[in-house]
Write a protein that holds these residues in place. Sequence first.
Motif, mmCIF file in Angstrom:
data_model
loop_
_atom_site.group_PDB
_atom_site.id
_atom_site.type_symbol
_atom_site.label_atom_id
_atom_site.label_comp_id
_atom_site.label_asym_id
_atom_site.label_seq_id
_atom_site.Cartn_x
_atom_site.Cartn_y
_atom_site.Cartn_z
ATOM 1 N N SER A 24 0.804 -1.217 0.000
ATOM 2 C CA SER A 24 0.000 0.000 0.000
ATOM 3 C C SER A 24 0.845 1.281 0.000
ATOM 4 C CB SER A 24 -0.956 0.007 1.198
ATOM 5 O OG SER A 24 -0.214 -0.008 2.403
ATOM 6 N N THR A 25 2.088 1.195 0.433
ATOM 7 C CA THR A 25 2.941 2.392 0.483
ATOM 8 C C THR A 25 3.872 2.453 -0.725
ATOM 9 O OG1 THR A 25 4.700 1.277 1.697
ATOM 10 C CG2 THR A 25 2.948 2.312 3.013
ATOM 11 N N LEU A 26 4.394 3.646 -0.976
ATOM 12 C CA LEU A 26 5.338 3.835 -2.077
ATOM 13 C C LEU A 26 6.628 3.046 -1.834
ATOM 14 C CD1 LEU A 26 5.928 5.286 -4.731
ATOM 15 C CD2 LEU A 26 6.833 7.189 -3.392
ATOM 16 N N GLU A 27 7.092 3.034 -0.586
ATOM 17 C CA GLU A 27 8.297 2.271 -0.251
ATOM 18 C C GLU A 27 8.086 0.787 -0.487
ATOM 19 O OE1 GLU A 27 6.920 4.425 2.089
ATOM 20 O OE2 GLU A 27 8.256 6.086 1.615
ATOM 21 N N GLY A 28 6.887 0.286 -0.192
ATOM 22 C CA GLY A 28 6.570 -1.119 -0.423
ATOM 23 C C GLY A 28 6.605 -1.460 -1.906
ATOM 24 N N LYS A 29 6.124 -0.554 -2.731
ATOM 25 C CA LYS A 29 6.141 -0.782 -4.185
ATOM 26 C C LYS A 29 7.570 -0.750 -4.729
ATOM 27 C CE LYS A 29 1.501 0.890 -4.873
ATOM 28 N NZ LYS A 29 0.880 1.915 -4.107
ATOM 29 N N HIS A 30 8.394 0.171 -4.227
ATOM 30 C CA HIS A 30 9.801 0.208 -4.645
ATOM 31 C C HIS A 30 10.530 -1.064 -4.207
ATOM 32 C CE1 HIS A 30 10.036 4.143 -6.449
ATOM 33 N NE2 HIS A 30 9.504 4.721 -5.381
ATOM 34 N N ALA A 31 10.256 -1.523 -3.001
ATOM 35 C CA ALA A 31 10.893 -2.745 -2.515
ATOM 36 C C ALA A 31 10.453 -3.944 -3.368
ATOM 37 C CB ALA A 31 10.543 -2.978 -1.051
ATOM 38 N N LEU A 32 9.182 -3.974 -3.753
ATOM 39 C CA LEU A 32 8.688 -5.057 -4.597
ATOM 40 C C LEU A 32 9.374 -5.023 -5.961
ATOM 41 C CD1 LEU A 32 6.746 -7.408 -5.141
ATOM 42 C CD2 LEU A 32 5.066 -5.704 -5.892
ATOM 43 N N ALA A 33 9.534 -3.848 -6.545
ATOM 44 C CA ALA A 33 10.209 -3.729 -7.836
ATOM 45 C C ALA A 33 11.647 -4.232 -7.740
ATOM 46 C CB ALA A 33 10.183 -2.283 -8.321
ATOM 47 N N GLN A 34 12.335 -3.915 -6.665
ATOM 48 C CA GLN A 34 13.710 -4.375 -6.482
ATOM 49 C C GLN A 34 13.752 -5.889 -6.287
ATOM 50 O OE1 GLN A 34 16.396 -2.468 -6.918
ATOM 51 N NE2 GLN A 34 17.620 -4.297 -6.705
ATOM 52 N N GLU A 35 12.811 -6.426 -5.543
ATOM 53 C CA GLU A 35 12.750 -7.876 -5.329
ATOM 54 C C GLU A 35 12.489 -8.607 -6.647
ATOM 55 O OE1 GLU A 35 10.040 -11.176 -2.931
ATOM 56 O OE2 GLU A 35 9.860 -9.054 -2.401
ATOM 57 N N LEU A 36 11.572 -8.080 -7.453
ATOM 58 C CA LEU A 36 11.273 -8.696 -8.744
ATOM 59 C C LEU A 36 12.477 -8.612 -9.681
ATOM 60 C CD1 LEU A 36 7.603 -7.502 -9.342
ATOM 61 C CD2 LEU A 36 8.398 -9.740 -8.560
ATOM 62 N N LYS A 37 13.205 -7.518 -9.636
ATOM 63 C CA LYS A 37 14.414 -7.371 -10.459
ATOM 64 C C LYS A 37 15.421 -8.461 -10.104
ATOM 65 C CE LYS A 37 17.999 -3.995 -11.537
ATOM 66 N NZ LYS A 37 19.239 -4.115 -10.848
ATOM 67 N N THR A 38 15.611 -8.696 -8.817
ATOM 68 C CA THR A 38 16.538 -9.739 -8.363
ATOM 69 C C THR A 38 16.070 -11.122 -8.813
ATOM 70 O OG1 THR A 38 17.077 -8.376 -6.448
ATOM 71 C CG2 THR A 38 17.700 -10.686 -6.345
ATOM 72 N N LEU A 39 14.760 -11.382 -8.711
ATOM 73 C CA LEU A 39 14.226 -12.676 -9.136
ATOM 74 C C LEU A 39 14.400 -12.904 -10.642
ATOM 75 C CD1 LEU A 39 10.872 -12.942 -7.146
ATOM 76 C CD2 LEU A 39 12.863 -14.414 -6.936
ATOM 77 N N ILE A 40 14.183 -11.872 -11.424
ATOM 78 C CA ILE A 40 14.288 -12.003 -12.881
ATOM 79 C C ILE A 40 15.746 -12.184 -13.297
ATOM 80 C CG2 ILE A 40 13.922 -10.780 -15.057
ATOM 81 C CD1 ILE A 40 11.457 -9.474 -13.654
ATOM 82 N N GLU A 41 16.656 -11.523 -12.620
ATOM 83 C CA GLU A 41 18.076 -11.635 -12.966
ATOM 84 C C GLU A 41 18.694 -12.954 -12.518
ATOM 85 O OE1 GLU A 41 19.748 -8.103 -11.205
ATOM 86 O OE2 GLU A 41 19.648 -7.034 -13.116
ATOM 87 N N LYS A 42 18.031 -13.666 -11.625
ATOM 88 C CA LYS A 42 18.539 -14.949 -11.128
ATOM 89 C C LYS A 42 18.705 -15.899 -12.313
ATOM 90 C CE LYS A 42 17.396 -18.496 -7.778
ATOM 91 N NZ LYS A 42 16.367 -18.956 -6.830
ATOM 92 N N PRO A 43 19.884 -16.516 -12.468
ATOM 93 C CA PRO A 43 20.118 -17.359 -13.643
ATOM 94 C C PRO A 43 19.183 -18.576 -13.674
ATOM 95 C CG PRO A 43 22.082 -17.265 -12.235
ATOM 96 C CD PRO A 43 21.032 -16.445 -11.583
ATOM 97 N N THR A 44 18.741 -18.900 -14.880
ATOM 98 C CA THR A 44 17.901 -20.081 -15.066
ATOM 99 C C THR A 44 18.742 -21.277 -15.479
ATOM 100 O OG1 THR A 44 17.459 -19.334 -17.313
ATOM 101 C CG2 THR A 44 15.840 -18.771 -15.635
ATOM 102 N N ASP A 45 19.800 -21.031 -16.235
ATOM 103 C CA ASP A 45 20.749 -22.067 -16.646
ATOM 104 C C ASP A 45 22.149 -21.606 -16.297
ATOM 105 O OD1 ASP A 45 19.055 -23.948 -17.710
ATOM 106 O OD2 ASP A 45 19.214 -23.225 -19.767
#
Length: 166
Positions: A126-147
Amino acid sequence: MASTTANQQTVDVPAKSGKLKRILLIALIAIFAAGAAAGGMYFFLIKHGVGSSKPAPPPPPPPPVFFALDPMTVNLLSDDGQHYLRVGLSLKLANEKMQEGLQQHMPEIRSRILLALSNKHPEDLSTLEGKHALAQELKTLIEKPTDASEPPVHVEAVLFTEFVVQ
């Protein structure tokens, strides 16, 4: 006798003036040669661009590539189980090669994102900080190597194009 001694005195002034003219002539030639050399160097450097006051501007960076993901809807963790999140994402990438790498592993990446989103509380988002933290978490998940054999993917930013918490 007095008259003979007066006639014997001679003035050697013309010999000194010849030396002075020679020194002045050599000095003028040296000054002229130094000026000509300096002028020649100045025009040579200007013609070839050396020493110009404005350095050449660096080439502009290539434009970023934006890769839109399909919107996702997930149930959020809550006491009543009635909250959900609908989110649309776009990824800012450095080049199209990164986009091709992501497309090849999109089912795995979407699964990671859905699992991470479904583990969130509505209050966290619900907060702006929460949305920024979510964006950073998703960035880390997407960059995680698959192979292990594939080069790592670099995501410059995760951008929200749609964000509804209900």
